[in-house]
Design a protein around this motif. Structure first.
Motif, PDB file in Angstrom:
ATOM      1  N   ALA A   1       0.826  -1.092  -0.183  1.00  0.00           N
ATOM      2  CA  ALA A   1       0.017  -0.107  -0.021  1.00  0.00           C
ATOM      3  C   ALA A   1       0.814   1.270  -0.058  1.00  0.00           C
ATOM      4  O   ALA A   1       0.513   2.205  -0.801  1.00  0.00           O
ATOM      5  N   VAL A   2       1.860   1.412   0.900  1.00  0.00           N
ATOM      6  CA  VAL A   2       2.798   2.479   0.885  1.00  0.00           C
ATOM      7  C   VAL A   2       3.688   2.591  -0.553  1.00  0.00           C
ATOM      8  O   VAL A   2       3.915   3.763  -0.885  1.00  0.00           O
ATOM      9  N   GLN A   3       4.111   1.502  -1.011  1.00  0.00           N
ATOM     10  CA  GLN A   3       4.801   1.607  -2.244  1.00  0.00           C
ATOM     11  C   GLN A   3       3.636   2.297  -3.441  1.00  0.00           C
ATOM     12  O   GLN A   3       4.218   2.847  -4.289  1.00  0.00           O
ATOM     13  N   THR A   4       2.543   1.689  -3.531  1.00  0.00           N
ATOM     14  CA  THR A   4       1.370   2.277  -4.456  1.00  0.00           C
ATOM     15  C   THR A   4       1.331   3.855  -3.965  1.00  0.00           C
ATOM     16  O   THR A   4       1.314   4.503  -5.070  1.00  0.00           O
ATOM     17  N   HIS A   5       1.227   3.933  -2.952  1.00  0.00           N
ATOM     18  CA  HIS A   5       1.007   5.170  -2.508  1.00  0.00           C
ATOM     19  C   HIS A   5       2.278   6.271  -2.955  1.00  0.00           C
ATOM     20  O   HIS A   5       1.889   7.175  -3.531  1.00  0.00           O
ATOM     21  N   ARG A   6       3.269   5.703  -2.964  1.00  0.00           N
ATOM     22  CA  ARG A   6       4.315   6.472  -3.417  1.00  0.00           C
ATOM     23  C   ARG A   6       4.691   6.629  -4.878  1.00  0.00           C
ATOM     24  O   ARG A   6       4.915   7.856  -5.298  1.00  0.00           O
ATOM     25  N   GLY A   7       4.189   5.592  -5.677  1.00  0.00           N
ATOM     26  CA  GLY A   7       4.032   5.853  -7.230  1.00  0.00           C
ATOM     27  C   GLY A   7       3.088   6.831  -7.543  1.00  0.00           C
ATOM     28  O   GLY A   7       2.964   7.618  -8.375  1.00  0.00           O
TER      29      GLY A   7
ATOM     30  N   GLU B   1      10.643  -4.324  -3.642  1.00  0.00           N
ATOM     31  CA  GLU B   1      10.813  -2.831  -3.325  1.00  0.00           C
ATOM     32  C   GLU B   1      11.699  -2.033  -4.412  1.00  0.00           C
ATOM     33  O   GLU B   1      11.265  -0.985  -4.735  1.00  0.00           O
ATOM     34  N   MET B   2      12.720  -2.628  -4.950  1.00  0.00           N
ATOM     35  CA  MET B   2      13.428  -2.101  -6.064  1.00  0.00           C
ATOM     36  C   MET B   2      12.577  -1.889  -7.156  1.00  0.00           C
ATOM     37  O   MET B   2      12.677  -0.724  -7.767  1.00  0.00           O
TER      38      MET B   2
ATOM     39  N   ASN C   1      11.907   0.929   6.949  1.00  0.00           N
ATOM     40  CA  ASN C   1      11.483   0.397   8.303  1.00  0.00           C
ATOM     41  C   ASN C   1      10.491  -0.847   8.333  1.00  0.00           C
ATOM     42  O   ASN C   1      10.579  -2.030   9.185  1.00  0.00           O
ATOM     43  N   LEU C   2       9.613  -0.903   7.288  1.00  0.00           N
ATOM     44  CA  LEU C   2       8.952  -2.064   7.383  1.00  0.00           C
ATOM     45  C   LEU C   2       9.433  -3.232   6.813  1.00  0.00           C
ATOM     46  O   LEU C   2       9.005  -4.487   7.262  1.00  0.00           O
ATOM     47  N   LEU C   3      10.366  -3.099   5.887  1.00  0.00           N
ATOM     48  CA  LEU C   3      11.228  -4.303   5.337  1.00  0.00           C
ATOM     49  C   LEU C   3      12.025  -5.050   6.566  1.00  0.00           C
ATOM     50  O   LEU C   3      12.004  -6.155   6.806  1.00  0.00           O
TER      51      LEU C   3
END
Length: 278
Positions: free
Chosen positions: A46-52, A163-164, A126-128
């Motif tokens: 969710a945070v990754q998609t939010h970043r994109g 994540e990459m 942090n989540l990773l």
């Protein structure tokens, strides 16, 4: 003589009951840990998609604002589930993430795309760490799951690879939105591209499966190889080497998301196998 036999039998019974109790307690921890990992992975996504989406929005695409709210709500839901267990994190990473997530979503927090990218990436880091720590603390490692000796690669390298790709999605989406690929963007994308190629060559082949799941595992790997290769070729030809950026941000976002989903399917399949052996 009889009393000694009785004492010996009682001692054996105590040892058996203690072993049974510890085994039951360990399994309960593993089940809870697996559920927490699934929610952490959902939160990371969710945070990754939010970043994109933030990258597209901050580079001028105002249509992404409603979608951003959807993923904020998903993240908030995952945080609510995880709060009780993760609040005990000794390193303070969970509290740091929750505080940072609350601040980044305040109105007017930042209108700088590069700073926004950095803040999201810090939160995801942090989540990773939390995901890997949860696997270790809840006995979901190779020592406890001997049938899945490769499991450490799932909790570490596999999620790091996702994540990459997530970083390349955010950077590339920004480029495709503003139609400019700066020298800094080219360096970033080249670095991520190299690491994705390393994953294809070294990390994914190290992932294994139970014998009964080998065919599905191979099929999932084949799909992941193909989607990542397609993404890398697009990054090279349509972004890094392109004289003019013609790919749309929706096209690029969808392509990168498809690659992430192929790795997520591997992750889900690995979780299903862990459930079989605990």
């Amino acid at each position: 003589m009889a009393i000694y036999i009785v004492i010996l039998l009682l001692m054996v019974l105590v040892v058996i009951l203690l072993h049974h109790y510890k085994t039951k307690q360990k399994k309960a921890l593993q089940v809870r840990g697996l559920a927490n990992i699934a929610y952490l992975k959902s939160l990371i996504g969710a945070v990754q998609t939010h970043r994109g989406l933030s990258s597209a929005w901050l580079n001028g695409d105002q249509s992404k604002q409603a979608m951003l709210l959807t993923f904020e709500q998903q993240a908030d839901s995952d945080i609510k589930y995880l709060q009780q267990d993760m609040a005990a994190d000794e390193n303070g990473r969970w509290d740091s993430f929750v505080d940072h997530w609350a601040r980044i979503n305040q109105p007017g927090n930042t209108n700088d795309a590069d700073n926004n990218f950095k803040q999201h990436t810090q939160m995801i880091a942090n989540l990773l760490y939390l995901l890997e720590d949860e696997a270790e603390h809840k006995h979901l490692n190779a020592m406890s799951l001997q049938a899945l000796a490769h499991i450490g690669f799932v909790w570490r390298e596999l999620v790091q690879t996702t994540e990459m790709i997530g970083q390349s999605r955010a950077i590339g989406t920004g480029i495709a939105t503003r139609k400019i690929c700066s020298s800094v963007d080219k360096i970033r994308l080249s670095f991520l591209q190299q690491n994705m190629q390393k994953t294809i060559n070294e990390t994914l082949p190290k992932l294994g499966s139970l014998d009964s799941e080998s065919e599905q595992h191979k099929a999932l790997l084949t799909t992941a190889f193909a989607t990542m290769q397609c993404l890398m070729e697009t990054i090279k030809s349509d972004l890094i080497q392109a004289d003019k950026i013609t790919i749309t941000q929706d096209q690029y976002f969808a392509l990168a998301t498809n690659s992430i989903k192929s790795l997520d399917e591997i992750f889900k399949h690995q979780l299903a196998q862990v459930k079989q052996v605990i």
